[in-house]
Motif scaffolding. Structure first.
Motif, PDB file in Angstrom:
ATOM      1  N   GLN A 229      67.574  54.078  34.793  1.00 27.68           N
ATOM      2  CA  GLN A 229      67.420  54.302  36.228  1.00 27.68           C
ATOM      3  C   GLN A 229      66.086  54.971  36.563  1.00 27.68           C
ATOM      4  O   GLN A 229      65.499  55.669  35.736  1.00 27.68           O
ATOM      5  N   VAL A 230      65.649  54.743  37.801  1.00 23.05           N
ATOM      6  CA  VAL A 230      64.377  55.289  38.280  1.00 23.05           C
ATOM      7  C   VAL A 230      64.654  56.058  39.566  1.00 23.05           C
ATOM      8  O   VAL A 230      65.222  55.524  40.517  1.00 23.05           O
ATOM      9  N   LEU A 231      64.257  57.326  39.600  1.00 21.24           N
ATOM     10  CA  LEU A 231      64.517  58.178  40.755  1.00 21.24           C
ATOM     11  C   LEU A 231      63.203  58.720  41.309  1.00 21.24           C
ATOM     12  O   LEU A 231      62.433  59.362  40.610  1.00 21.24           O
ATOM     13  N   SER A 232      62.962  58.447  42.585  1.00 20.35           N
ATOM     14  CA  SER A 232      61.770  58.954  43.258  1.00 20.35           C
ATOM     15  C   SER A 232      62.010  60.360  43.786  1.00 20.35           C
ATOM     16  O   SER A 232      63.088  60.655  44.313  1.00 20.35           O
ATOM     17  N   VAL A 233      60.997  61.215  43.665  1.00 26.94           N
ATOM     18  CA  VAL A 233      61.030  62.559  44.218  1.00 26.94           C
ATOM     19  C   VAL A 233      59.756  62.715  45.042  1.00 26.94           C
ATOM     20  O   VAL A 233      58.740  63.235  44.553  1.00 26.94           O
ATOM     21  N   SER A 234      59.817  62.241  46.270  1.00 30.41           N
ATOM     22  CA  SER A 234      58.585  62.126  47.066  1.00 30.41           C
ATOM     23  C   SER A 234      58.716  62.606  48.494  1.00 30.41           C
ATOM     24  O   SER A 234      57.842  62.339  49.316  1.00 30.41           O
ATOM     25  N   GLY A 235      59.803  63.296  48.823  1.00 32.82           N
ATOM     26  CA  GLY A 235      59.972  63.765  50.187  1.00 32.82           C
ATOM     27  C   GLY A 235      60.066  62.644  51.208  1.00 32.82           C
ATOM     28  O   GLY A 235      59.783  62.842  52.382  1.00 32.82           O
ATOM     29  N   GLY A 236      60.462  61.465  50.725  1.00 28.43           N
ATOM     30  CA  GLY A 236      60.600  60.320  51.630  1.00 28.43           C
ATOM     31  C   GLY A 236      59.326  59.519  51.820  1.00 28.43           C
ATOM     32  O   GLY A 236      59.318  58.539  52.576  1.00 28.43           O
ATOM     33  N   LEU A 237      58.242  59.897  51.127  1.00 30.91           N
ATOM     34  CA  LEU A 237      56.987  59.145  51.277  1.00 30.91           C
ATOM     35  C   LEU A 237      57.166  57.696  50.853  1.00 30.91           C
ATOM     36  O   LEU A 237      56.695  56.779  51.501  1.00 30.91           O
ATOM     37  N   THR A 238      57.865  57.503  49.745  1.00 29.64           N
ATOM     38  CA  THR A 238      58.113  56.145  49.251  1.00 29.64           C
ATOM     39  C   THR A 238      59.608  55.931  49.148  1.00 29.64           C
ATOM     40  O   THR A 238      60.274  56.559  48.321  1.00 29.64           O
ATOM     41  N   MET A 239      60.126  55.086  49.997  1.00 30.36           N
ATOM     42  CA  MET A 239      61.562  54.767  49.957  1.00 30.36           C
ATOM     43  C   MET A 239      61.720  53.402  49.318  1.00 30.36           C
ATOM     44  O   MET A 239      62.076  52.419  49.963  1.00 30.36           O
ATOM     45  N   ALA A 240      61.401  53.363  48.019  1.00 30.00           N
ATOM     46  CA  ALA A 240      61.394  52.099  47.284  1.00 30.00           C
ATOM     47  C   ALA A 240      62.812  51.659  46.983  1.00 30.00           C
ATOM     48  O   ALA A 240      63.694  52.476  46.679  1.00 30.00           O
ATOM     49  N   GLY A 241      63.031  50.337  47.018  1.00 33.36           N
ATOM     50  CA  GLY A 241      64.346  49.808  46.711  1.00 33.36           C
ATOM     51  C   GLY A 241      64.532  49.617  45.228  1.00 33.36           C
ATOM     52  O   GLY A 241      63.632  49.775  44.448  1.00 33.36           O
TER      53      GLY A 241
END
Length: 241
Positions: A229-241
Motif C-alpha cells: 500500500q501507498v499512503l500520502s502525507v501531504s495535508g491534502g496537496l495531492t489527493m492521488a487515487g
C-alpha cells in the motif's frame, strides 16, 4: 513485543523522527546515516538508538551495515528506507552525474537495503519493509523530474516486494510525504517554499513526526494484514487515487 528497526537517513528530518518514534515505544533502533555525527546526535536522544554509518548508494557499504547490525543486534524486524536527496532545477539543466546520483540514492538505495536485509528477515520468519517515497513519485513534480521518477520507482519496488515476500510473512508498504519541514526543504528557494505552502489546503508544512506516524503504523502489529500500500502525507496537496 519490541522490535529491532533499521532506519536510514536517521541523522535528520523524517528519518530522525522515525528513529525517535521507534525508540519512544521501546524498540531497539539502528540510526543509519551517511553522516555518522548526525546519526550519533540522533542516538543521543535515547539509549535505545545505535548510530551506524552507511552510504545507501554503495552496496558494499550497505552489506557492511547489514553485517554490523546482525552481529551486534541480530536480524532486524523492520527496515525503513528514509534516506533521500535532491536538488530542485529544470529537467533540461540536469547533468548525467546529477541524474545518476539522484537515482543511486533515492532508488538504488532502497534496492540495496532490501536486497541486503531481506534474506535474514526471511530466515527469521517475517518482518516489515517501509519505504519513504514522495508524492512527487505519484503525481510528478516540476523541477524534480528525475527525483520524481526515482520515487515512482520506489513505489513500484515496494508493491513488487510485497507480492514476492507475502509468502514469507513480510509486508512492504510505502509512505509518500508532501512538503515537509526538513533540511532538504529548507534548502529550496524562498519563492518555491512559499508557493508550496500556499498550495497545501492546511497552509503549512508537515512536521517530520507527522510523516513518522504512518511509518510506525506500517511497522506495527496493527498493520499485519496490510501490504503493497501507498499512503500520502501531504495535508491534502495531492489527493492521488
Amino acid at each position: 513485543m519490541t522490535s529491532i528497526a533499521v532506519v536510514t537517513g536517521a541523522g535528520s528530518g523524517i528519518g530522525r523522527a522515525i528513529a525517535l518514534g521507534f525508540a519512544a515505544r521501546g524498540d531497539t533502533v539502528v540510526a543509519a546515516d551517511l553522516d555518522l555525527d548526525a546519526a550519533t546526535a540522533t542516538a543521543s536522544a535515547s539509549k535505545n538508538i545505535h548510530p551506524m554509518a552507511v552510504d545507501v548508494a554503495d552496496r558494499t557499504r550497505v552489506d557492511a551495515l547489514r553485517d554490523q547490525v546482525t552481529s551486534a543486534l541480530g536480524a532486524p524486524d523492520v527496515v525503513v528506507n528514509a534516506a533521500g536527496w535532491d536538488r530542485t532545477d529544470k529537467f533540461l539543466n540536469a547533468t548525467t552525474e546529477f541524474a545518476e546520483k539522484v537515482v543511486a540514492i533515492n532508488y538504488l538505495g532502497p534496492v540495496h537495503m532490501c536486497s541486503a536485509f531481506l534474506p535474514a528477515m526471511v530466515d527469521a520468519g517475517g518482518g516489515r519493509i517501509v519505504n519513504v517515497a514522495s508524492d512527487a513519485g505519484r503525481v510528478g513534480s516540476a523541477g524534480e523530474t528525475i527525483y520524481a521518477g526515482a520515487k515512482g520507482g520506489v513505489i513500484a519496488l515496494t508493491k513488487s516486494i510485497a507480492r514476492e515476500m507475502a509468502r514469507h510473512s513480510i509486508t512492504a508498504n510505502c509512505v509518500c510525504p508532501g512538503p515537509t519541514d526538513t533540511p532538504l526543504f529548507a534548502a529550496q528557494s524562498e519563492s518555491l517554499k512559499e508557493a508550496l505552502v500556499k498550495a497545501i489546503p492546511f497552509r503549512r508544512l508537515a512536521r517530520p513526526d507527522e510523516v513518522a506516524a504512518p511509518v510506525l503504523f506500517f511497522a506495527s502489529d496493527a498493520a499485519s494484514f496490510i501490504t503493497g500500500q501507498v499512503l500520502s502525507v501531504s495535508g491534502g496537496l495531492t489527493m492521488a487515487g
